[in-house]
Design an enzyme around this catalytic site. Structure first.
Site, short mmCIF file in Angstrom:
data_model
loop_
_atom_site.label_atom_id
_atom_site.label_comp_id
_atom_site.label_asym_id
_atom_site.label_seq_id
_atom_site.Cartn_x
_atom_site.Cartn_y
_atom_site.Cartn_z
N MET A 141 0.86 -1.19 0.15
CA MET A 141 0.02 -0.04 0.06
C MET A 141 0.80 1.25 0.04
O MET A 141 0.76 2.07 0.76
CB MET A 141 -1.06 0.04 1.20
CG MET A 141 -1.89 1.04 1.29
SD MET A 141 -3.17 1.15 -0.21
CE MET A 141 -4.08 -0.01 -0.40
N GLY A 142 1.65 1.50 -1.06
CA GLY A 142 2.39 2.67 -1.31
C GLY A 142 1.56 3.59 -2.19
O GLY A 142 0.30 3.39 -2.37
N ILE A 144 1.26 3.51 -5.44
CA ILE A 144 0.48 2.79 -6.38
C ILE A 144 -0.73 2.26 -5.78
O ILE A 144 -1.92 2.14 -6.26
CB ILE A 144 1.44 2.08 -7.34
CG1 ILE A 144 2.42 2.86 -8.04
CG2 ILE A 144 0.66 1.04 -8.30
CD1 ILE A 144 3.50 2.12 -8.75
N GLU A 249 12.17 -9.79 -18.72
CA GLU A 249 11.33 -8.87 -19.87
C GLU A 249 12.24 -8.69 -20.94
O GLU A 249 13.24 -8.07 -21.00
CB GLU A 249 11.06 -7.65 -19.08
CG GLU A 249 9.94 -7.91 -17.87
CD GLU A 249 9.79 -6.52 -17.40
OE1 GLU A 249 10.42 -5.49 -17.60
OE2 GLU A 249 8.91 -6.67 -16.41
N HIS A 268 5.49 -4.22 -19.51
CA HIS A 268 5.78 -3.25 -18.81
C HIS A 268 5.66 -1.93 -19.26
O HIS A 268 6.55 -1.22 -19.21
CB HIS A 268 7.44 -3.64 -18.08
CG HIS A 268 7.75 -2.98 -17.08
ND1 HIS A 268 8.80 -3.43 -16.20
CD2 HIS A 268 7.46 -2.07 -16.36
CE1 HIS A 268 9.14 -2.44 -15.16
NE2 HIS A 268 8.15 -1.76 -15.18
#
Ligand SMILES: O=C(O)[C@H](O)CO
Length: 304
Positions: A141-142, A144, A249, A268
């Site tokens: 829960m930052g 973002i 990625e 991404h």
């Protein structure tokens, strides 16, 4: 008015933002970085760039700062960089809205199988699990995570979250992550990648999720044990996954995640809007300038 000449001491490791960065930086400078190495005081790079190699950094005696774009700094060896007396900065907050948008987009597309039905009538995809009114569990829960929670409320979702500490975000705190995994219809990963969060979601955690649940990852690929995820998706342990991040990625073409019908993958692109990238570059330059001029640095990342 800034001119590129003012930025000659910057060396840029390109990620995906060449066009935006080139409005700030004299590209000619990049033709022969070794020639300029002794003058370089700052490196601008994006969070998804390859790691800044110690062998490169050791070539830069004047380096004062690595200004990273985005919030993640897992591509940087903070202790090594600090040992060189070099500062690190990031751009927290700038990417939150765009990343939360992609998270919700993936969630909705996965729940309503929007990609699978794009090309027409496919009977096996025409009935869905509900989205509005379901339970969304957010891990991390930052900035973002908070933006995702706000969006979830717009869809009348019950919001659970797990975080190192409780926050006043108008959502139900699950001190125990297992509790969140058991109760959520959708699990959204929004943590930073750290040694503690590497492999956070493995076979045990996936087995706690509902068989109807979907896992969404807008964090970093390494937060999830991908082999365990493939097995969970193949065996029906969980219903689906939607991933904006993977490891590596991109994934190799023959990776099983790319051929599973219950997986959506975006490359991404969480922060990839023109407005976000432009602001990100502005903040990177502000951070770099402050460090180069010995001024207070707006977004310094301290090594622990
Ligand atoms: O870390 C971030 O902010 C995003 O992943 C962009 O790279």
């Amino acid at each position: 008015m800034m001119t590129s000449k003012q930025y000659l001491p910057l060396y840029v490791l390109f990620g995906t933002c060449e066009k935006v960065l080139s409005t700030f930086i004299d590209l000619e400078f990049l033709q022969n970085p070794a020639l300029h190495a002794p003058k370089i005081q700052a490196i601008l790079m994006l969070a998804q760039s390859p790691a800044a190699e110690p062998s490169l950094l050791r070539l830069l005696p004047s380096l004062k700062v690595i200004a990273s774009g985005g919030v993640g700094i897992d591509h940087l060896d903070l202790l090594f960089i600090a040992s060189l007396g070099v500062k690190v900065t990031n751009t927290p907050g700038v990417v939150s809205d765009a990343t939360a948008d992609i998270g919700m987009g993936l969630l909705l597309a996965s729940a309503r199988k929007i990609v699978q039905v794009l090309s027409g009538w496919k009977l096996q995809y025409l009935i869905y699990h509900r989205f509005t009114g379901s339970t969304l569990g957010i891990i991390g829960m930052g900035h973002i995570g908070y933006k995702i929670a706000q969006r979830g409320k717009g869809f009348e979702m019950k919001i659970l979250y797990h975080n190192r500490n409780r926050r006043a975000v108008g959502a139900t705190y699950c001190e125990n992550m297992d509790d969140l995994l058991r109760r959520s219809d959708f699990v959204m990963l929004a943590v930073n990648l750290t040694p503690e969060t590497t492999g956070l979601i493995g076979q045990r955690e996936l087995s706690l999720m509902k068989p109807t649940a979907t896992l969404v990852n807008v964090s970093r690929g390494l937060v999830v044990d991908q082999d365990a995820l493939v097995k969970a998706l193949q065996s029906g342990t969980i219903h689906a996954a939607a991933l904006d991040v993977t490891h590596p990625e991109p994934l190799p073409r023959d990776h099983p995640l790319l051929s599973l019908p219950n997986v959506l993958i975006t490359p991404h692109v969480g922060c990839s809007t023109y407005q976000t990238i432009r602001r990100m570059v502005e903040v990177m330059v502000e951070n770099a300038r402050a460090a180069m001029n010995g001024l207070p640095i707006p977004n310094e990342v301290k090594s622990q």
